[in-house]
Design a protein around this motif. Structure first.
Motif, mmCIF file in Angstrom:
data_model
loop_
_atom_site.group_PDB
_atom_site.id
_atom_site.type_symbol
_atom_site.label_atom_id
_atom_site.label_comp_id
_atom_site.label_asym_id
_atom_site.label_seq_id
_atom_site.Cartn_x
_atom_site.Cartn_y
_atom_site.Cartn_z
ATOM 1 N N PRO A 44 106.079 15.893 75.451
ATOM 2 C CA PRO A 44 106.313 17.074 76.284
ATOM 3 C C PRO A 44 105.938 18.385 75.592
ATOM 4 O O PRO A 44 105.687 19.375 76.268
ATOM 5 C CB PRO A 44 107.827 17.032 76.540
ATOM 6 N N PHE A 45 105.878 18.367 74.264
ATOM 7 C CA PHE A 45 105.602 19.611 73.543
ATOM 8 C C PHE A 45 104.224 20.185 73.859
ATOM 9 O O PHE A 45 103.984 21.381 73.687
ATOM 10 C CB PHE A 45 105.752 19.361 72.036
ATOM 11 N N LEU A 46 103.312 19.323 74.336
ATOM 12 C CA LEU A 46 101.978 19.834 74.678
ATOM 13 C C LEU A 46 102.067 20.868 75.801
ATOM 14 O O LEU A 46 101.247 21.785 75.882
ATOM 15 C CB LEU A 46 101.073 18.678 75.120
ATOM 16 N N LEU A 47 103.075 20.705 76.667
ATOM 17 C CA LEU A 47 103.163 21.563 77.857
ATOM 18 C C LEU A 47 103.432 23.028 77.519
ATOM 19 O O LEU A 47 102.685 23.901 77.956
ATOM 20 C CB LEU A 47 104.211 21.011 78.818
ATOM 21 N N ARG A 98 106.141 4.845 81.604
ATOM 22 C CA ARG A 98 107.262 4.394 80.757
ATOM 23 C C ARG A 98 108.524 5.215 80.964
ATOM 24 O O ARG A 98 109.620 4.763 80.630
ATOM 25 C CB ARG A 98 106.862 4.438 79.287
ATOM 26 N N TRP A 99 108.345 6.446 81.438
ATOM 27 C CA TRP A 99 109.531 7.258 81.717
ATOM 28 C C TRP A 99 110.411 6.591 82.772
ATOM 29 O O TRP A 99 111.628 6.795 82.780
ATOM 30 C CB TRP A 99 109.135 8.655 82.204
ATOM 31 N N MET A 100 109.771 5.804 83.676
ATOM 32 C CA MET A 100 110.522 5.224 84.789
ATOM 33 C C MET A 100 111.711 4.403 84.299
ATOM 34 O O MET A 100 112.776 4.436 84.893
ATOM 35 C CB MET A 100 109.603 4.333 85.636
ATOM 36 N N ALA A 120 114.398 8.194 74.649
ATOM 37 C CA ALA A 120 113.555 7.891 75.808
ATOM 38 C C ALA A 120 112.188 8.552 75.638
ATOM 39 O O ALA A 120 111.139 7.938 75.886
ATOM 40 C CB ALA A 120 114.237 8.387 77.085
ATOM 41 N N MET A 121 112.222 9.797 75.188
ATOM 42 C CA MET A 121 110.970 10.535 74.990
ATOM 43 C C MET A 121 110.085 9.840 73.953
ATOM 44 O O MET A 121 108.878 9.667 74.151
ATOM 45 C CB MET A 121 111.317 11.951 74.533
ATOM 46 N N HIS A 122 110.698 9.416 72.846
ATOM 47 C CA HIS A 122 109.911 8.736 71.807
ATOM 48 C C HIS A 122 109.334 7.431 72.342
ATOM 49 O O HIS A 122 108.208 7.065 72.031
ATOM 50 C CB HIS A 122 110.773 8.447 70.572
ATOM 51 N N ASP A 123 110.123 6.746 73.163
ATOM 52 C CA ASP A 123 109.638 5.484 73.710
ATOM 53 C C ASP A 123 108.467 5.726 74.671
ATOM 54 O O ASP A 123 107.524 4.933 74.725
ATOM 55 C CB ASP A 123 110.772 4.761 74.447
ATOM 56 N N ALA A 124 108.537 6.822 75.414
ATOM 57 C CA ALA A 124 107.492 7.091 76.406
ATOM 58 C C ALA A 124 106.227 7.683 75.782
ATOM 59 O O ALA A 124 105.167 7.673 76.389
ATOM 60 C CB ALA A 124 108.036 8.026 77.487
#
Ligand code: FAD
Lengths: 490, 402
Positions: free
Chosen positions: A187-190, A214-216, A386-390
């Protein structure tokens, strides 16, 4: 020692020393000071705020230009509290100061406090800066730096780490670049793309290496962190408004120079196919700025210096082991923020505050607050997981390297040299690889190439990256570069 | 990039060898290379990775200048010749560079001692050239002023110890040797025979390797390995730190050190000895050694030692005062009580050999040691008499003092 001005800070034994003045450190210092203990807050920056709240020089900047910074109200309130404690003398802030050595309490009797050895880094001041401070307990909040992956052409001027781009924008409101691409994962790219667009840079694409599917599987966790969801929605809207395409399952595989040969001119984009296979490059974009972000690597110098235990986190970063009081495996040493697991500013802030309360021995007085903080930390940690997994680093990233690609830019070590050390010289672990090739032994001390070389060492043996691969690349002494004369004690 | 001969091979079922070499440091690697060159079936057993021990934690000085006339100096000269003759074709692989050494003395007394030392070394065959004090600046423009004496040693050289060890092992593998990393030696198979015992196998975490001979090249752990065979070997760790600066413009041309700092720092710090050995590297960093302490295998950074090293370096090269230290490392020298390495067969256990205890010179002395071991194991007359290096001398010393 000169002895003329042996500073007051040098003679005090503080109850708590906080190292790092980002969200975690500020949270920790404010909480400890409120609990009534004597706190010293040490940071390399000349202003409070760390990376997240990095901002232009306050003495020369119109404050209204700062109002738009993220969570700025939170920062101002924390700073206000800390400055008040500084005025009463309950807290001391040592700005522009690096900790280069941590001396443990003497074993068995004698001096029972930690001694931090300091290196002043700012402009010369009238007062002699303290060379050491002593404290009974430490709260280490050293933050993190950009994790990077090598790619052909990444040594061209104009290729920057995403966090580095953001630091320039936050700290100076300037940037040399008109057409940019932002790539990597997470998400940091945003916000980086958004801030570039705001500064008038034409962002041609945001390339996210992973799909979003994967977020799902993490929806329950996401649902518990509505602030994160609305944050993402805000970014999505502003990217749409600026007409910035967001390309998933897309990576940069090469950076080419412009006609002058001395600066970025174009990049090649490729899709990441099934099984993480990087497909043939499909598209070129002409750009003069490339921002690459592959997540963050916690700064572990201080953590290693105190000898605290580390582990590998979900994002393949080496992080400190802490209990649910933010206590490390070393008695008297607390750790908060990214060094305990990359998870963002609000997690860092909560961890810092908890560490501050417990280190000030005020946990029993603030039971409700401690409970609330632990809940908050649990919630945000789950989101981070979750973020790391996605958003993992693509498993097959070495596919885009060529034999000549420099993995280590400081020591100019090419991918082929590492390959040779692995296949011909028997380097089957990261330490051996480093010592045989000098990869990660230059100026950056592995900050730029450490993750890549550890993962190449593991990959060379056909196994997954482990903590033991990362440990030899995290250094211990000195925690910050120190001139010989200062080390000598002059 | 699956590595042949590393983990892949080490997982193979253990088999027999003529000679097992324990330890893949510089000394073990040199033994393996010379033994394999003589046609022995060699199996190197190393519990860590390549050069996991002392050999990756020091500098790569190949010195004749720091040895007083005696057996160690003879070994140093023999080893020095091996580097530049027999191994000359591989010099680039391990970055061998004969950059020369410059030893300086500040006081008149230390100056006299230095010139005397050099005179003795010359008689033993060392190329030692007294330098007119006014000409010291021609060798090292940035060295402190007012030095009393200096001697230039053109034979002093350096190698990159990691590349040395890894490449000697590679050459040994090309000559049929087997190298197992991650193989921790935990004991020996000993068979009773007339007059004592004989080693017939080495037990490791990866299985047992049967063998005719074992070379114990365990560096500072050689004593523990000997103990597994039931014999005592008084080799102990002696800790040393090295400081590494940021890359600097060329500042230092030779290996430079000052003998007398040993004495001057000793008094202040009990048990801690420091001598500044300063040298520039090709990448521009300056390596600054080093300290000597008996603290077991304690690796934690110690401020007094680091400070003393920094002090000595700045005293020698005032210009280094502002140079920033980027990193530092600690290592353990294999220390032998009489400062002589242990090279030769152990009369107490047939088939057991030792090659170790080189303290602060094991990189420089490695190839000479390996070559001599290979000659002795082949039953040849060795190029240098190994008697002074025999493990038996400790037993003799003990019984004499008892
Ligand atoms: C700070 C410092 C600076 C130095 N500078 C120099 C210099 O400039 N020039 C120089 O010539 N020398 C120098 N030295 C000394 C040099 O490093 C040593 O003399 C040399 O490395 C010894 O080599 P070795 O092969 O005997 O030991 P090591 O390199 O320690 O090798 C022994 C190996 O045995 C392995 N091992 C131990 N036990 C077992 C077991 N049970 N099973 C399997 N494997 C085992 C270890 O893992 C290790 O890899 C320096 C040393 C230090 C500490």
């Amino acid at each position: 020692m000169s002895g003329q001005h042996s500073s007051a800070a040098e003679q005090t034994v503080f109850d708590v020393a906080v190292v790092g003045a980002g969200p975690a450190g500020l949270g920790a210092a404010a909480a400890a000071a409120r609990a009534g203990v004597r706190v010293v807050l040490i940071d390399a920056g000349h202003q409070l705020g760390g990376q997240y709240w990095r901002h232009p020089d306050e003495s020369t900047t119109d404050p209204t230009r700062l109002a738009g910074y993220r969570d700025w109200g939170e920062f101002l309130a924390l700073r206000e509290r800390i400055l008040r404690h500084c005025q009463t003398g309950a807290a001391v802030h040592l700005a522009s100061t690096h900790v280069w050595f941590v001396e443990p309490p003497a074993a068995g009797g004698g001096r029972q406090s930690w001694t931090l050895h300091l290196m002043p880094g700012g402009p010369p001041s009238r007062e002699t800066p303290p060379r050491t401070v002593c404290a009974e307990r430490l709260i280490l909040c050293p933050g993190a730096y950009d994790r990077q992956l090598p790619i052909p052409g990444w040594d061209l001027p104009g290729v920057m780490a995403a966090g580095g781009v953001q630091a320039l924008l936050k700290g100076h409101h300037t940037l040399s670049g008109r057409r940019a691409v932002v790539a990597g994962t997470g998400p940091f790219l945003l916000p980086v793309a958004q801030q570039l667009a705001r500064h008038g840079v034409d962002v041609l694409a945001v390339c996210e290496a992973n799909g979003l599917a994967r977020w799902m599987r993490h929806m329950p966790v996401v649902a518990r962190t509505p602030a994160k969801v609305s944050e993402a929605a805000t970014y999505a809207r502003s990217l749409a408004r600026a007409r910035i395409p967001y390309r998933t399952a897309t990576v940069l595989t090469r950076v080419d120079p412009d006609a002058s040969g001395t600066q970025v001119g174009a990049v090649e984009l490729a899709r990441v196919g099934p099984g993480g296979l990087v497909e043939k490059a499909r598209q070129r974009l002409e750009v003069d700025l490339v921002a690459l972000g592959w997540g963050f690597t916690p700064s572990l110098e201080l953590i290693n210096a105190v000898g605290a235990q580390t582990r590998i986190d979900a994002d393949q970063s080496l992080v400190a082991v802490v209990d649910d009081d933010q206590q490390s495996t070393v008695p008297g040493v607390f750790i908060a923020g990214e060094a305990t697991g990359v998870g963002g500013a609000m997690l860092a802030l909560a961890g810092g505050e908890l560490a501050g309360i417990v280190a000030a021995e005020a946990g029993h007085l603030e039971r409700a607050r401690v409970r609330a903080l632990r809940r908050e930390i649990g919630r945000l940690r789950a989101f981070a997981a979750a973020m790391h997994d996605a958003h993992p680093v693509p498993a097959r990233w070495p596919q885009w390297l060529t034999a000549e690609t420099l993995v280590c830019r400081c020591e100019e070590v090419a991918y082929a040299t590492l390959g040779n050390a692995i296949t011909e010289l028997g380097a089957n672990d990261a330490r051996t690889l480093k010592l045989l090739t000098r990869c990660a032994m230059g100026w950056c001390q592995g900050h730029v190439c450490g993750y890549a070389s550890a993962s190449l060492a593991a990959g060379g043996q056909g196994r997954a990256l482990t903590a033991d691969d990362l440990r030899p690349l995290a250094k211990q002494f000195p925690c910050a570069p120190v001139p010989l004369a200062h080390l000598a004690g002059e | 990039m699956q590595a042949p001969g590393s983990n892949g091979r080490s997982a193979a079922a253990p088999r027999g060898a003529d000679v097992v070499v324990i330890g893949a440091g510089a000394v073990g690697a040199a033994c393996a290379y010379f033994l394999a060159s003589k046609g022995f079936a060699v199996h190197v057993l190393e519990r860590g990775g390549v050069a996991a021990g002392s050999s990756s934690a020091g500098e790569g000085n190949v010195l004749v200048s720091d040895k007083v006339a005696g057996y160690e100096l003879d070994l140093a000269l023999y080893s020095r010749a091996t580097w530049s003759e027999e191994l000359a074709e591989y010099a680039d692989r391990w970055e061998f560079e004969a950059k020369g050494g410059l030893v300086v003395a500040a006081s008149a007394a230390a100056g006299r001692a230095l010139l005397e030392l050099a005179a003795g070394q010359r008689q033993r065959g060392v190329d030692a050239r007294d330098v007119d004090p006014v000409a010291i600046g021609d060798f090292e423009p940035h060295i402190r002023a007012g030095l009393a004496a200096a001697v230039h040693y053109p034979q002093d050289a350096q190698v990159q110890p990691m590349l040395l060890t890894a490449n000697l092992l590679k050459l040994a593998r090309e000559r049929g040797a087997l190298v197992s990393t991650g193989a921790n030696v935990v004991g020996f198979d000993l068979r009773p025979e007339a007059g004592g015992r004989r080693v017939v196998g080495v037990r490791t975490s990866q299985g047992t390797v049967s063998c005719g001979h074992v070379v114990n090249a365990g560096g500072p752990w050689a004593g523990a390995i000997a103990a597994m065979a039931g014999v005592e070997l008084p080799i102990m760790p002696r800790r040393g730190f090295v400081l590494v600066t940021e890359p600097l413009p060329p500042t230092i041309n030779h290996k430079v050190y000052a003998g007398e700092y040993v004495a001057s720092t000793q008094s202040e710090n009990l048990g801690l000895e420091v001598s500044a050995v300063v040298e520039g590297t090709q990448s521009g960093t300056v390596l600054i050694g080093s300290s000597r302490e008996h603290v077991g295998f304690e690796a934690a950074m110690s401020l007094p030692a680091l400070r003393a090293i920094a002090n000595a370096a700045v005293a020698l090269f005032p210009r280094l005062a502002g140079a920033r230290v980027l990193r530092s490392y600690a290592g353990f020298r294999p220390y032998s009580p009489d400062h002589l390495p242990v090279i030769g067969s152990d009369a107490r256990v047939a088939g057991l050999w030792h090659a170790g205890g080189h303290e602060g010179a094991g990189i420089g002395l490695s190839v000479g040691t390996g070559k001599l071991i290979s000659q002795a194991l082949a039953g040849e007359v060795t190029d240098i008499d190994l008697e002074p290096f025999s493990p038996a001398r400790f037993a003799a010393a003990a019984s004499a003092s008892a």
